[in-house]
Design a protein around this motif. Structure first.
Motif: not given
Length: 190
Positions: A38-60
């Protein structure tokens, strides 16, 4: 005969103890491993979209579940500024799990390989910036394509020498993420 039964019972006892110890080790390490993932996933998301404050899961949608394993919206305040889309195309030695960042203004912000089992020295070089860095700021209007020479168009990705299958698999995964964004997420800026 009695000797065989005795040896069989000893073997059964040893395997039972070993199974019990392995089960205990699994239970002890399960939570720390999940936290690390989970921590690695958060780090990857932050690297890809550094201006984001938070990330929410979207239903697929169920029809997209085959190619898309997870989608997260990236929020700056209450505005969606992009998405991270997880895909797992088949590479040379098995699935390549990767996360693709796409900004709401229509560009690939980058690609991060989460796991792969490709050939050392060849396909295993996919996470290196020489290859993975090529996806940054690519447009999402046309499909990306792999070439074996220096790219001449903005939609071209130069293959890793000796690892064309891996290069094509990663590019296919990025294209799948782009297709999903264009068909299901584009314009969704709640």
């Amino acid at each position: 005969m009695k000797e065989n039964i005795k040896l069989g019972l000893i073997l059964l006892l040893i395997t039972g103890i070993a199974g019990f110890l392995l089960g205990g080790a699994y239970e002890i390490t399960k939570a720390p491993i999940a936290e690390k993932v989970a921590a690695d996933k958060q780090t990857a998301m932050k690297e890809l979209l550094p201006k984001a404050d938070k990330f929410n899961t979207v239903d697929v949608n169920a029809k997209d579940k085959g190619k898309i394993s997870e989608v997260n919206s990236a929020l700056a305040g209450t505005d969606i500024i992009g998405y991270t889309i997880n895909v797992a195309p088949k590479g040379y030695a098995g699935p390549i799990e990767l996360m693709v960042g796409i900004s709401s203004d229509g560009k690939v912000t980058g690609m991060k390989i989460l796991s792969l089992a490709e050939t050392p020295g060849l396909g295993a070089n996919a996470p290196k910036p020489e290859f993975s860095g090529q996806f940054k700021n690519k447009p999402i209007k046309e499909k990306l394509e792999v070439v074996k020479i220096a790219p001449t168009k903005d939609t071209q990705i130069e293959a890793i020498t000796g690892a064309t299958i891996t290069s094509k698999a990663v590019t296919l995964g990025v294209n799948d993420a782009i297709d999903f964004y264009n068909s299901s997420l584009k314009g969704d800026k709640k």
